[in-house]
Design a protein around this motif. Structure first.
Motif, PDB file in Angstrom:
ATOM      1  N   LEU A   1       0.852  -1.188   0.000  1.00  0.00           N
ATOM      2  CA  LEU A   1       0.000   0.000   0.000  1.00  0.00           C
ATOM      3  C   LEU A   1       0.893   1.245   0.000  1.00  0.00           C
ATOM      4  CD1 LEU A   1      -2.859   1.290   0.333  1.00  0.00           C
ATOM      5  CD2 LEU A   1      -2.457   1.131   2.772  1.00  0.00           C
ATOM      6  N   ARG A   2       0.710   2.093  -0.996  1.00  0.00           N
ATOM      7  CA  ARG A   2       1.482   3.323  -1.093  1.00  0.00           C
ATOM      8  C   ARG A   2       0.830   4.390  -0.217  1.00  0.00           C
ATOM      9  NH1 ARG A   2       4.290   5.404  -6.451  1.00  0.00           N
ATOM     10  NH2 ARG A   2       5.536   6.960  -5.438  1.00  0.00           N
ATOM     11  N   ARG A   3       1.626   5.057   0.601  1.00  0.00           N
ATOM     12  CA  ARG A   3       1.084   6.021   1.551  1.00  0.00           C
ATOM     13  C   ARG A   3       1.322   7.466   1.159  1.00  0.00           C
ATOM     14  NH1 ARG A   3      -0.128   5.158   6.932  1.00  0.00           N
ATOM     15  NH2 ARG A   3      -1.115   3.164   6.961  1.00  0.00           N
ATOM     16  N   GLY A   4       1.906   7.708   0.053  1.00  0.00           N
ATOM     17  CA  GLY A   4       2.139   9.085  -0.360  1.00  0.00           C
ATOM     18  C   GLY A   4       2.772   9.125  -1.732  1.00  0.00           C
ATOM     19  N   TYR A   5       2.919  10.312  -2.227  1.00  0.00           N
ATOM     20  CA  TYR A   5       3.498  10.503  -3.540  1.00  0.00           C
ATOM     21  C   TYR A   5       4.575  11.560  -3.462  1.00  0.00           C
ATOM     22  CZ  TYR A   5      -0.773   8.161  -4.952  1.00  0.00           C
ATOM     23  OH  TYR A   5      -1.791   7.253  -5.079  1.00  0.00           O
TER      24      TYR A   5
END
Length: 131
Positions: A1-5
């Motif tokens: 799960l990606r939590r930011g960019y």
């Protein structure tokens, strides 16, 4: 799960030399992507000198040449989103717009916004009066 960019704001000292400006913009996008940016943002009117007296000289049809074509190619090459400000020539409307264009990782135009000034409503002369 990606939590930011990661977003990169590319700083350019924009000059009256469009070839050099575009070269440095492309390099900035490539560096941003190599450092993990998903989005790279170029400055307003990054193709050439800013100012209403220059707009006709830098006007372009989106995606065909100039800054918009560079953003499309750079986005596709890097596999990221690239946005930046250009002077858009709209032949159908018969005028120009100070436009921010967004190109996706596939190189296609994902979105655009044509800048509007409140100064026009307030009766203050601005770039909206000449575009």
């Amino acid at each position: 799960l990606r939590r930011g960019y990661r977003v990169a704001a590319i700083q350019l000292n924009v000059t009256s030399d469009p070839v050099d400006n575009l070269r440095r913009a492309a390099r900035g996008v490539a560096v941003a992507a190599s450092e993990g940016a998903l989005i790279a943002a170029l400055p307003e009117c990054f193709v050439g000198s800013y100012g209403v007296k220059h707009f006709e000289k830098w006007a372009e049809k989106l995606g065909e040449f100039g800054g918009s074509a560079l953003m499309s190619a750079a986005a596709k090459d890097a596999g990221i989103y690239v946005c930046g400000g250009v002077i858009e020539a709209d032949e159908e409307a018969g005028c120009m717009f100070n436009t921010i264009a967004v190109y996706g990782p596939d190189g296609a135009l994902a979105a655009k916004y044509r800048k509007v000034h409140l100064s026009r409503v307030m009766g203050i002369t601005s770039e909206s009066d000449v575009l």
